[in-house]
Design an enzyme around this catalytic site. Structure first.
Site, PDB file in Angstrom:
ATOM      1  N   CYS A  25      31.551  52.110  55.462  1.00  0.00           N
ATOM      2  CA  CYS A  25      32.403  53.002  56.237  1.00  0.00           C
ATOM      3  C   CYS A  25      31.553  54.143  56.778  1.00  0.00           C
ATOM      4  O   CYS A  25      30.407  54.327  56.344  1.00  0.00           O
ATOM      5  CB  CYS A  25      33.553  53.544  55.384  1.00  0.00           C
ATOM      6  SG  CYS A  25      33.045  54.622  54.032  1.00  0.00           S
TER       7      CYS A  25
ATOM      8  N   HIS B 153      61.582  36.556  27.154  1.00  0.00           N
ATOM      9  CA  HIS B 153      62.877  35.949  26.871  1.00  0.00           C
ATOM     10  C   HIS B 153      63.523  36.604  25.660  1.00  0.00           C
ATOM     11  O   HIS B 153      62.875  36.956  24.694  1.00  0.00           O
ATOM     12  CB  HIS B 153      62.788  34.435  26.685  1.00  0.00           C
ATOM     13  CG  HIS B 153      61.534  33.941  26.034  1.00  0.00           C
ATOM     14  ND1 HIS B 153      60.312  33.948  26.669  1.00  0.00           N
ATOM     15  CD2 HIS B 153      61.305  33.405  24.805  1.00  0.00           C
ATOM     16  CE1 HIS B 153      59.384  33.432  25.853  1.00  0.00           C
ATOM     17  NE2 HIS B 153      59.967  33.114  24.723  1.00  0.00           N
TER      18      HIS B 153
END
Length: 667
Positions: free
Chosen positions: A12, A581
């Site tokens: 960059c 569960h």
């Protein structure tokens, strides 16, 4: 020598944040796909993790995510995707780039998953090419600006005129610091021009690039008495705009000369590099630059007058413009345009000298730019501390780190927060930055240093008021950010339909429900945009939703059932999935509730250590523990072995599609 499936290069303009954010995203995306990757970074300290020739040769595909020159010609002939660095800042986006790169090799299975709207064979857009060349110059220039500006600012600690040997506050050391700082600042435009040119024409373009930059500083010398061109005369410089024009001119002149001299014998290559290219390019670029010096100087003056005109319109107008630009893309092209303009104004200010109108305007403008860049990361820090319950643990940790980034003038830390909810987070950031800029101008703050955040406070005039302006902007933005996250959280909490009348638990002899599989997972029990700070928060959400939907009679009992199962062994699976569960008499009917968290739920033990993005929660009445429970659990576990199933559920944001996909596996 190790071989890698994918090689990549990131870079960059500043080489501080985007470069390494893209590296991390690419590495995570490759790991999700079971691929090996090596990412070369082009940061402010230079090239790190450099790719070797053998690694390039052995790679299946290449990803280039950069806004500066990363010598992509090394990868010629390899399947490659080249984009701006902002296109690789998230794991999802980086994954698409990897898929596209692999698809270029002709792998049909990967090509099918590639993003159709982005053609693999597409050429780099002209806009991105120009931006990449420009940012290569900016990235090399910024370090000169920072070093020169800070040294010049530090010299003022001995007194505003301490560099002047005729002044009462003269100090020889301060004078030397100002000399060094001034030289570094004066190199800003030549370096900008040279490295724009180098990005286009490589090393031969450095010579005409530097010359173009020097001409941009001094303009066309004219003798004051004769009015004619005179090497001993004085000219009017045309600043960083001239440096940009000169850089592109020099780079493309070199490309032109390469074509012109292409027919020369191979044994004259050395002569071309050492004599022909520098001689002809310098002459051509120099003459053109001197020829356009008048119009360029006029354009430069008009731009400065426009900015001063905004100031004349009031602090609100100028501060709003600066704040919105700096926070719009946080380190991207719009942010960089504001910052580079600020450094250009500061350069003129320092050259004009303390006490002049140019100095006062330039340093006040720079202070406003710095304030606007500092605010966005601090907004996230305030938000994750005050509204912790509305953020994931990962976001909370990132927000705390942003305190350091913000205080040192690194805006990019706020990007991940904005990308998750561009609306309304981007406007919130722009508002906070604008408030800080407006107050900075109103408080008459002057910052003679172009970078450093609060580290340069000792040289900032009206420093305490500057800090106050920044804090006000950060707090206002932070409050709005928390309000949005709270609203989003509560909206999702209320999304479930009103609770149905609770029926008494069924007797043990009751058989499994006969409902059609297609109706087992209801659309209203699929939540696709949640943000959980922990595993327990996710399970608590599921438990409460079960009560609201009439699936269970007591949320706390269901929650305890979930936790009891987790204590026996984690229900975290692989690749971001979990199948918690609960078996309890408080559950009145067998059901499945699905929750998705794109950022990932941390602290949930999984087989591969990855955070959980999708939890398919099974709720089973106690009477059906050995029948329905085992059947559903086995079918869900079997479905998770299917790559297409995982990809559809994990990649979709459509609750109906997810419900249909899971129901199809429960038949």
């Amino acid at each position: 020598m190790a071989k890698f499936d994918i090689i990549a290069a990131t870079g960059c303009p500043t080489g501080i944040a985007h470069t390494f954010m893209a590296k991390e995203a690419l590495e995570k995306a490759a790991a999700e796909r079971g691929l090996t990757i090596k990412v070369e970074t082009h940061g402010q300290v230079g090239v790190e993790n450099e790719l070797t020739k053998s690694e390039i040769a052995g790679a299946k595909a290449v990803v280039v995510a950069a806004d500066k020159d990363v010598q992509a010609e090394r990868f010629a002939g390899k399947p490659m995707v080249s984009v701006g660095v902002s296109k690789a800042l998230s794991v999802e986006a980086a994954g698409k780039l990897i898929d596209r790169a692999l698809a270029a090799k002709g792998d049909d299975t990967v090509a099918a998953a590639a993003d159709i709207e982005d053609e693999v064979e597409e050429k780099e857009s002209i806009g991105h090419i120009i931006y990449k060349h420009l940012m290569n110059g900016v990235s090399h220039m910024l370090v000169f600006v920072v070093a020169g500006g800070v040294l010049t600012a530090v010299s003022f600690l001995w007194g505003i005129t301490s560099f002047d040997s005729t002044a009462s506050d003269y100090n020889s050391f301060a004078a030397m610091l100002k000399i060094i700082g001034g030289i570094a600042m004066n190199l800003m435009v030549p370096v900008l021009s040279a490295y724009i040119a180098e990005s286009i024409g490589k090393r031969p373009a450095l010579v005409p690039g530097f010359v173009a930059g020097m001409i941009a500083i001094q303009g066309l010398p004219v003798n004051a008495e004769t009015g004619m061109i005179d090497a001993g005369g004085a000219g009017v410089g045309f600043g960083f705009l001239g440096g940009i024009v000169g850089g592109f001119l020099a780079g493309y002149v070199i490309l032109l000369l390469e074509k012109v001299f292409a027919g020369l014998p191979k044994n004259l290559d050395g002569l071309k590099a050492i004599f022909l290219y520098p001689l002809f390019s310098t002459a051509i670029v120099g003459l053109v630059m001197l020829g356009i010096s008048g119009p360029m100087a006029a354009i430069n003056t008009a731009m400065m007058d426009f900015l001063k005109g905004l100031s004349a319109s009031g602090a609100v107008v100028l501060g709003l413009a600066i704040g919105c630009m700096c926070a719009f893309d946080m380190g991207g092209p719009v942010n960089k345009a504001a910052y580079v303009t600020g450094t250009a104004m500061l350069t003129e200010a320092l050259a004009a000298g303390v006490g002049t109108d140019t100095y006062n305007f330039g340093t006040n403008f720079m202070a406003a730019v710095s304030a606007a860049c500092i605010v966005p990361p601090l907004i996230t820090t305030f938000a994750v501390v005050v509204g912790k319950k509305y953020f994931s643990q990962e976001d909370h940790d990132a927000g705390v780190v942003n305190l350091i980034l913000g205080c040192t003038h690194i805006t990019e830390g706020a990007i991940p927060f904005m990308t998750k909810n561009i609306w309304p987070v981007m406007p919130i950031m722009m508002l906070g930055s604008s408030i800080a800029s407006i107050l900075t101008i109103m408080f008459n703050v002057h910052d003679p240093a172009p970078h450093g955040g609060f580290l340069v406070l000792p040289v900032v005039e009206n420093g305490p008021l500057w800090v106050l302006a920044i804090l006000i902007g950060a707090v206002v933005g932070g409050i709005l950010f928390v309000a949005f996250k709270k609203y989003d959280f509560e909206k999702n909490q209320k999304a479930a339909p009103a609770a149905k009348p609770v029926e008494a638990p069924k007797a043990a002899a009751v058989e499994a429900p006969k409902a059609e599989a297609a109706d087992f997972v209801k659309v209203e029990n699929v939540f696709v945009a949640e943000d959980f700070a922990s595993r327990d928060e996710a399970l608590s959400f599921v438990s409460n939703q079960a009560v609201k939907a009439g699936i269970a009679s007591d949320g706390d009992t269901v929650m305890n059932a979930f936790l009891a199962r987790e204590a026996e062994g984690t229900t975290g699976m692989m690749e971001g999935f979990a199948i918690p569960h609960a078996k309890s008499d408080a559950i009145t009917e067998a059901a499945v509730i699905v929750v998705k968290d794109e950022s990932g739920v941390t602290g949930w033990d999984t087989m591969d250590g990855a955070p959980v993005n999708v939890a398919i929660a099974l709720l089973i009445p106690g009477a059906q523990a050995g029948t329905t429970h085992l059947k559903i659990l086995s079918k869900v576990a079997e479905a998770l072995m299917d790559e297409d199933f995982r990809a559809t559920v994990k990649g979709s944001t459509d609750a109906a599609e997810i419900a249909k996909t899971i129901n199809a596996r429960l038949v």
